[in-house]
Design a protein around this motif. Structure first.
Motif, short mmCIF file in Angstrom:
data_model
loop_
_atom_site.label_atom_id
_atom_site.label_comp_id
_atom_site.label_asym_id
_atom_site.label_seq_id
_atom_site.Cartn_x
_atom_site.Cartn_y
_atom_site.Cartn_z
N GLU A 30 0.92 -1.27 -0.11
CA GLU A 30 -0.07 0.04 -0.06
C GLU A 30 0.80 1.16 0.03
O GLU A 30 0.57 2.21 -0.69
CB GLU A 30 -0.81 -0.04 1.20
N LYS A 84 -4.49 0.80 -2.32
CA LYS A 84 -5.34 1.16 -0.90
C LYS A 84 -6.71 0.83 -0.98
O LYS A 84 -7.27 0.54 -0.05
CB LYS A 84 -4.87 2.57 -0.68
N LYS A 89 -7.96 -2.13 0.29
CA LYS A 89 -7.88 -2.57 1.64
C LYS A 89 -7.32 -3.83 1.96
O LYS A 89 -7.93 -4.40 3.06
CB LYS A 89 -9.33 -2.32 2.35
#
Length: 222
Positions: free
Chosen positions: A76, A83, A86
């Motif tokens: 990330e 991102k 998640k």
């Protein structure tokens, strides 16, 4: 090994294995992700399945999840567009679910709650839990002699009605989701057996889910 398993059983029960099981007890091993499952016969003749957590499994899982979390955060950081997936949050959720599986008394309690919800439904049978022999690291429950739900050829050979099994499975799923808000979260074929009476029997309760009224209403609308 069988010797190690016997040591774990004696350690958890605080009794000699010969005082728990009959001399004809056959310990056969099947390996799952965090546990091993054995077959035994109690002194009273009851056939049981004995689920034992693998030694040091908690330390192993924690070490792996720390590594996965570090990898996720690194990806990330170096690839910002990732991102949105998640990854770190997914690792957190997976670790939380997995670590909960390491307390077999929680699994036993989940089985009993499911059994209570379906005590009047004769075609969905929850194995009996032997609480006097169950601990955080050992779960002893009724051994189920059945056929996997996806073994259609053997089901037909035993004269089971496939359409009835499908209807029962569908009804059970909807009752769990919409009536109870408490459902079996690992309903893959290896976890569902069909017994001689044609009843569905779940045999693993490590992953269960809950739905509040709002969630159930949303799913009903869909």
């Amino acid at each position: 090994s069988t010797l190690l398993s016997k040591k774990i059983i004696e350690s958890e029960s605080k009794k000699s294995i010969d005082k728990i099981f009959s001399s004809s007890t056959e310990i056969t091993i099947a390996t799952a992700s965090v546990a091993q499952v054995h077959k035994g016969i109690l002194k009273n003749g009851d056939k049981v399945a004995i689920k034992l957590l693998k030694p040091n499994i908690e330390k192993s899982l924690l070490r792996n999840f720390i590594f996965f979390y570090w990898i996720a955060q690194s990806i990330e950081f170096f690839i910002p567009n990732v991102k949105r997936l998640k990854l770190s949050k997914n690792v957190e959720i997976l670790s939380e679910i997995s670590l909960k599986e390491l307390d077999l008394t929680m699994e036993a309690a989940a089985a009993e709650e499911l059994a209570e919800n379906f005590k009047k439904y004769k075609k969905y049978k929850i194995p009996k839990i032997y609480w006097s022999l169950t601990s955080k690291n050992m779960l002893v429950l009724e051994f189920i002699d059945g056929i996997r739900i996806d073994d259609v050829s053997n089901l037909k050979k035993q004269n089971h009605n496939i359409n009835n099994i499908t209807e029962i499975g569908t009804e059970v799923f909807f009752l769990q989701v919409f009536r109870d808000g408490f459902f079996h979260g690992a309903m893959h074929p290896g976890n569902i057996l069909i017994d001689k009476k044609g009843s569905l029997v779940p045999i693993d309760f490590g992953i269960m889910g809950r739905l509040n009224n709002k969630d159930r209403q949303f799913l009903a609308m869909l």
